[in-house]
Design an enzyme around this catalytic site. Structure first.
Site, mmCIF file in Angstrom:
data_model
loop_
_atom_site.group_PDB
_atom_site.id
_atom_site.type_symbol
_atom_site.label_atom_id
_atom_site.label_comp_id
_atom_site.label_asym_id
_atom_site.label_seq_id
_atom_site.Cartn_x
_atom_site.Cartn_y
_atom_site.Cartn_z
ATOM 1 N N GLU A 74 24.952 -52.387 -36.746
ATOM 2 C CA GLU A 74 25.654 -51.154 -37.100
ATOM 3 C C GLU A 74 24.602 -50.057 -36.933
ATOM 4 O O GLU A 74 23.723 -49.905 -37.773
ATOM 5 C CB GLU A 74 26.172 -51.284 -38.533
ATOM 6 C CG GLU A 74 27.396 -50.452 -38.799
ATOM 7 C CD GLU A 74 27.024 -49.046 -39.130
ATOM 8 O OE1 GLU A 74 26.907 -48.238 -38.170
ATOM 9 O OE2 GLU A 74 26.818 -48.750 -40.300
ATOM 10 N N CYS A 78 25.442 -42.501 -40.259
ATOM 11 C CA CYS A 78 25.738 -42.840 -38.864
ATOM 12 C C CYS A 78 27.071 -42.238 -38.440
ATOM 13 O O CYS A 78 27.246 -41.855 -37.293
ATOM 14 C CB CYS A 78 25.750 -44.355 -38.692
ATOM 15 S SG CYS A 78 26.746 -45.179 -39.948
HETATM 16 O O1 LIG Z 1 24.806 -44.839 -41.715
HETATM 17 C C1 LIG Z 1 25.940 -45.305 -41.870
HETATM 18 C C2 LIG Z 1 26.513 -45.205 -43.184
HETATM 19 C C3 LIG Z 1 27.977 -45.262 -43.211
HETATM 20 C C4 LIG Z 1 28.452 -44.369 -44.283
HETATM 21 C C5 LIG Z 1 29.871 -44.624 -44.583
HETATM 22 O O2 LIG Z 1 30.330 -45.750 -44.476
HETATM 23 O O3 LIG Z 1 30.578 -43.698 -44.952
#
Ligand SMILES: O=CCCCC(=O)O
Length: 455
Positions: free
Chosen positions: A229, A263
């Site tokens: 991810e 992200c």
């Molecule tokens: O960096 C990724 C984090 C994901 C934040 C989220 O799920 O809202």
């Protein structure tokens, strides 16, 4: 050598240092998750789920203390830190409630005899998690996999050792046997050795594209199942029939949440020409009105970035964009006070081929793009190495559906900023990674779907 330490980004002061593991400690940890797996996989899933329920209850009852740890570690505001703890409660509770159903045998219709697929765990896993959501990133890996019967080593970000220890303590207090969840303060070299070990059957990494490529190369060589991810440069598309006020509010929340360090923040705001000027006027005004300050202060939109290096990197990317033809609409610099503070920033006219066009900007910087029509918006949205999430604002659901189907992404949100939920899958395509977390899909990665058939 990686230095595990808590450095408060609001002050720049080192609060506490932690010892990196020795090679002997790592070997012991690897052996322990391997041994524990043999017993853990035999524990009835209802019992494993009951332990996850205790974890959920503990996050709920200890939320203020847990929130304070991550405010100190990475500068999150109190409201966002409490929100993250609450999200973890929902994730652990979701898998406590649903794991047994997700793992139930799946019969297959066959012409003769009978057949079904049983979902079994695959073994000991390695999780490598980042600092931006110190509890939540671990929760979405740990909850489904512990429920399924896998065991795990968890290597957290070097800047999050206090939350890493708090998480391990919560699992131990909830009754997880020794060796089922093991926190390690490992170096990158030790990570390679861990993945090479025959004990480890899979690796899940959330982090940068660079880290994903490095770990992915090792996991590929060692033929270990992988979930990645990684980064994103999510498009936020505003069509010409959108509710402008809702779109502006959604874009501010979607870009500036977690100080822009997610992200799936909406990093590229793509607006149709017909409403571009009105959108940008309202958007810039709302970004300028954001209060940035000490993360524990009421009413702040965001505090410092996670570190001095993070702040320098973001400002450097903005300066590079402007030097290469972008227009600075607001912000663009550091805030004149101690700590890793960066101004809420909006840039326009980002030129194709420049760093700001292709790179992920991990901070409070929105890039707005003017496009002629819907097709141009889709082309621009897809012109990115990343493919994580996306947002579409329009009052015409048929248009939303048509755009959604053409976006090269893992997630689409219509008329609302991206929002994570325990029961919805999360993940991306292209350089944003592979595999899914959360929902039923989150329990479908590190699983042996064993076929059992009878004549
Ligand atoms: O960096 C990724 C984090 C994901 C934040 C989220 O799920 O809202």
């Amino acid at each position: 050598m990686i230095d595990y330490a808590v450095t408060d980004p609001a002050t720049g002061l080192v609060v506490k240092r932690y010892e990196t593991a020795t090679d002997e400690q790592i070997a012991t940890a690897v052996a322990s998750v391997g041994q524990a797996y043999r017993q853990w996989r035999l524990v009835p899933i209802a019992e494993r789920a009951a332990m996850l329920r205790k974890v959920a209850d503990r996050y709920a009852s200890d939320r203020e203390r847990l929130a304070e740890i991550i405010i100190r570690e990475m500068g999150k505001t109190t409201a966002e830190a409490l929100g993250e703890v609450d999200l973890c409660v929902s994730i652990y509770a979701f898998y406590a409630d649903n794991a047994e159903a997700f793992a139930a045998d799946k019969p297959i219709d066959v012409a003769s005899g009978s057949a079904y697929v049983r979902s079994e765990p695959i073994g000991a896993l390695l999780g490598i998690m980042p600092w931006n959501y110190p509890y939540y990133q671990v929760a979405r890996f740990a909850a489904p996999n512990l429920a399924l019967g896998n065991t795990m080593l968890l290597k957290h970000a070097p800047s999050c050792p206090e939350s890493a220890e708090a998480i391990a303590e919560i699992f131990a207090d909830a009754g997880f046997p020794e060796g089922v969840y093991v926190n390690i303060f490992a170096t990158n070299e030790q990570v390679e050795t861990i993945i090479e070990s025959p004990v480890i059957q899979g690796v899940s990494l959330t982090g940068s594209e660079r880290a994903g490529r490095a770990v992915g190369a090792i996991a590929g060589r060692e033929m270990k199942k992988l979930v990645l991810e990684l980064g994103g440069s999510d498009p936020f598309i505003v069509l010409d029939d959108a509710d402008l006020d809702a779109a502006i509010a959604g874009a501010v929340a979607g870009r500036m949440g977690n100080a822009g360090q997610a992200c799936n923040n909406s990093k590229r705001i793509i607006v149709l020409d017909a409403i571009y000027d009105r959108f940008v006027e309202g958007f810039v005004a709302q970004v300028q009105a954001l209060k940035v300050g000490e993360p524990r202060e009421g009413g702040v939109a965001f505090g410092p970035l996670s570190s001095e290096a993070a702040a320098a990197q973001v400002v450097g990317q903005v300066e590079d964009a402007v030097a290469n033809g972008a227009t600075l609409l607001t912000g663009g610099g550091r805030i004149d006070r101690p700590g890793a503070y960066v101004e809420p920033t909006v840039i326009a006219d980002v030129q194709p081929g420049t760093r700001a066009y292709t790179e992920e900007i991990f901070g409070p910087v929105a890039a707005v793009y003017r496009v002629a029509d819907q097709d141009a918006a889709i082309r621009l949205a897809n012109d990115s190495p990343y493919g994580l999430g996306s947002v579409i604002f329009t009052s015409d659901d048929a248009r939303a559906q048509a755009v959604a189907e053409q976006l090269e992404v893992g997630m689409v949100a219509i008329n609302a900023p991206s929002q994570t939920q325990a029961d919805l899958p999360f993940g991306g395509v292209k350089s944003s990674g592979m595999g899914r977390e959360l929902g039923e899909y989150g329990m479908a990665e590190f699983v042996n779907r064993k076929l059992i058939r009878r004549a």
